[in-house]
Design an enzyme around this catalytic site. Structure first.
Site, PDB file in Angstrom:
ATOM      1  N   LYS A   1      55.901  36.354  34.782  1.00  0.00           N
ATOM      2  CA  LYS A   1      55.138  35.972  35.976  1.00  0.00           C
ATOM      3  C   LYS A   1      53.701  35.681  35.553  1.00  0.00           C
ATOM      4  CE  LYS A   1      52.618  37.877  39.020  1.00  0.00           C
ATOM      5  NZ  LYS A   1      51.693  36.734  39.347  1.00  0.00           N
TER       6      LYS A   1
ATOM      7  N   GLU B   1      32.650  45.870  34.732  1.00  0.00           N
ATOM      8  CA  GLU B   1      33.024  44.539  34.262  1.00  0.00           C
ATOM      9  C   GLU B   1      32.744  43.509  35.356  1.00  0.00           C
ATOM     10  OE1 GLU B   1      36.607  42.670  31.651  1.00  0.00           O
ATOM     11  OE2 GLU B   1      37.211  43.728  33.464  1.00  0.00           O
TER      12      GLU B   1
ATOM     13  N   CYS C   1      38.080  39.339  28.646  1.00  0.00           N
ATOM     14  CA  CYS C   1      38.009  40.801  28.528  1.00  0.00           C
ATOM     15  C   CYS C   1      37.183  41.201  27.314  1.00  0.00           C
ATOM     16  CB  CYS C   1      39.413  41.403  28.457  1.00  0.00           C
ATOM     17  SG  CYS C   1      40.439  40.712  27.155  1.00  0.00           S
TER      18      CYS C   1
ATOM     19  N   GLU D   1      46.835  45.855  28.796  1.00  0.00           N
ATOM     20  CA  GLU D   1      45.615  45.325  28.183  1.00  0.00           C
ATOM     21  C   GLU D   1      44.697  44.971  29.333  1.00  0.00           C
ATOM     22  OE1 GLU D   1      42.594  43.832  26.901  1.00  0.00           O
ATOM     23  OE2 GLU D   1      43.726  42.010  27.324  1.00  0.00           O
TER      24      GLU D   1
END
Length: 496
Positions: free
Chosen positions: A175, A384, A283, A249
């Site tokens: 997906k 973040e 990231c 992750e």
């Protein structure tokens, strides 16, 4: 009329059982509609998992080097289609063409590496404690693997997961992000054209509804996820409850340390690429710049000067250095963090607002943004942002720099610029991160090296390199006793 795309299940392109679709648009020109994709449900996921389950026995029994040949052909096709896929990727998710070509190149490298590893799925042979007995281990595939990926590397990251999974003999339900479904479809098409049998790779589009159904499905043996820490934490909890293998992750707040002896030309070039490549939507992006006080002012001045020269625009246009943010929500999030930084007392020295003008008004462009006078506890230094926002912190020593670098909940990538080898090795030893760069920015993974982080960045597994093959296989221990008699391990047979 809009192009309508489908799921790929059991060797066929099929519409979703829901009949619903979602739009895929160009973030550089929102009026540009790429197509309509299926808004899939648990029923679609169930069909895909059933197909993967049915295809698993034959695929796992295919000799691993034969599976490797299919992956090698996929790499060849990606190489032949590199520019075509890269152009489509830039149109879909925004980063410049030179970057999306690199994204496809990562997938090419990963295909060839995974293909070669099908001849090295090693077990161990180990001496037995008993005579006439042979001990060994072998690797076996897990079964059906669910793969859920983010939009920012919509070909490279799926390749990190899917190629090793297939190499090990697993079947896959994939997906992709609803922000990059077309890139995911083009990636799957290369596998189809390379000869992956029906049911071995299945593609289901959709949002969190489809993702949740995949994570919770009882016939899915493992989940590999790339995305936010918040979503990853929920996935990890579900997989733990279901005793399901899970690789996560997630986020990063990556520090780049600059000592007073660093090559400042190298620093400025590295920070520009690390902070503003992919519009900061990585990231591994350099989101914190930790400068020794002796070079702080010079680096900030030079960095602002160079960042002002970055050309924003459609990534498929020649000369574009930085593309748009992915969507309106991302734009609003970045603007919100700029306001948070100002309220916290940080000083804005560059950017800080939406970029407008010819070629920009129909997209989600944001100026390269730099804050100084940032303190370690500020939210812009802790959270973040996932955009072109760089927080600059001043320190007086290597020890302070490392302390500041480690003072976040993430631990993905890190970097130090110094000419002194002792400082470099102290940073390598002390930085709390899965990746450390010396005299290079925090981005730039290579396909044959492990990739992943510590703390709230991951859960201990790694993408890429040799370690990913441990995730996609079970170890089976085998004992072969050819003594012709009962031998009882650990039972003391010595005579008094």
């Amino acid at each position: 009329m809009a192009t309508i795309f489908h799921n790929y299940i059991n060797g066929e392109w099929v519409a979703s059982a829901t009949g619903r679709t979602f739009e895929d648009r160009n973030p550089a020109r929102w009026s540009d509609l790429i197509g309509l994709f299926p808004q899939s449900s648990a029923e679609d996921v169930d069909r895909a998992v059933a197909a993967a389950r049915a295809a698993f026995p034959a695929w796992r029994r295919m000799p691993a080097p034969q599976r490797g040949e299919i992956l090698r052909r996929a790499g060849d096709l990606l190489r032949a289609r590199k520019d075509e896929i890269a152009r489509a990727m830039t149109r879909e998710m925004g980063k410049p063409f030179f970057e999306t070509r690199g994204d496809v190149q990562e997938a090419i490298d990963t295909a060839y590496y995974a293909a070669s590893e099908t001849r090295r799925l090693f077990g161990h042979t180990v001496p037995s404690e008993l005579p006439d007995k042979f001990n060994m281990t072998i690797r076996q595939p897990l079964g059906v693997v669910g793969v859920i990926t983010a939009w920012n590397f919509p070909v490279a990251v799926p390749s990190w997961k899917i190629f090793p999974a297939l190499a090990c003999g697993n079947t896959v339900v994939f997906k992709p992000s609803e922000d990059a479904p077309h890139s995911g479809m083009l990636f799957v098409q290369t596998l189809i054209d390379a000869g992956v049998p029906p049911g071995v790779i299945n593609l289901v589009h959709g949002d969190a509804e489809a993702g949740a159904a995949l994570v919770e499905h009882p016939d899915v043996n493992a989940i590999s996820f790339t995305g936010s820490s918040e979503v990853g934490s929920r996935i990890g909890g579900i997989c733990g409850r279901l005793h399901k293998r899970c690789s996560l992750e997630m986020g990063g707040k990556n520090p780049l340390i600059v000592m007073e002896d660093a090559d400042l030309d190298l620093v400025v070039n590295g920070v520009l690429w690390g902070a503003f490549g992919t519009t900061g939507q990585r990231c591994t992006a350099t989101s914190r710049l930790i400068l020794h006080e002796a070079v702080h002012d010079e680096v900030v001045e030079r960095l602002c000067e160079e960042a002002r020269r970055l050309r924003l625009g459609d990534g498929n246009e020649e000369g574009t250095d930085m593309g748009p943010l992915i969507n309106q929500a991302a734009l609003e999030k970045v603007q919100r963090y700029v306001e948070i930084g100002l309220k916290e007392g940080a000083r804005l020295v560059l950017g800080g607002k939406r970029a407008t003008g010819p070629g920009l008004d129909d997209g989600f462009f944001f100026e390269p943004t730099i804050f100084v006078d940032v303190r370690p506890e500020m939210r812009i230094a802790q959270e973040e942002i996932f955009g072109p926002v760089l927080s600059v912190l001043k320190v007086g020593s290597l020890e302070e720099a490392i302390e500041v670098a480690n003072n976040v909940r993430y631990g993905l990538s890190s970097s130090i610029y110094t000419r002194e080898i002792g400082r470099a090795f102290r940073a390598i030893q002390e930085l709390e991160a899965g990746i450390v760069y010396v005299n290079a920015p925090t981005i730039g993974a290579e396909a044959h090296m492990p990739f992943g982080g510590v703390k709230q960045t991951g859960n201990g597994h790694r993408e890429g390199g040799w370690e990913v093959f441990d995730f996609y296989t079970e170890t089976k221990t085998v004992y072969i006793d050819y003594s012709g008699r009962l031998q009882r391990a650990q039972i003391d047979t010595a005579q008094d």
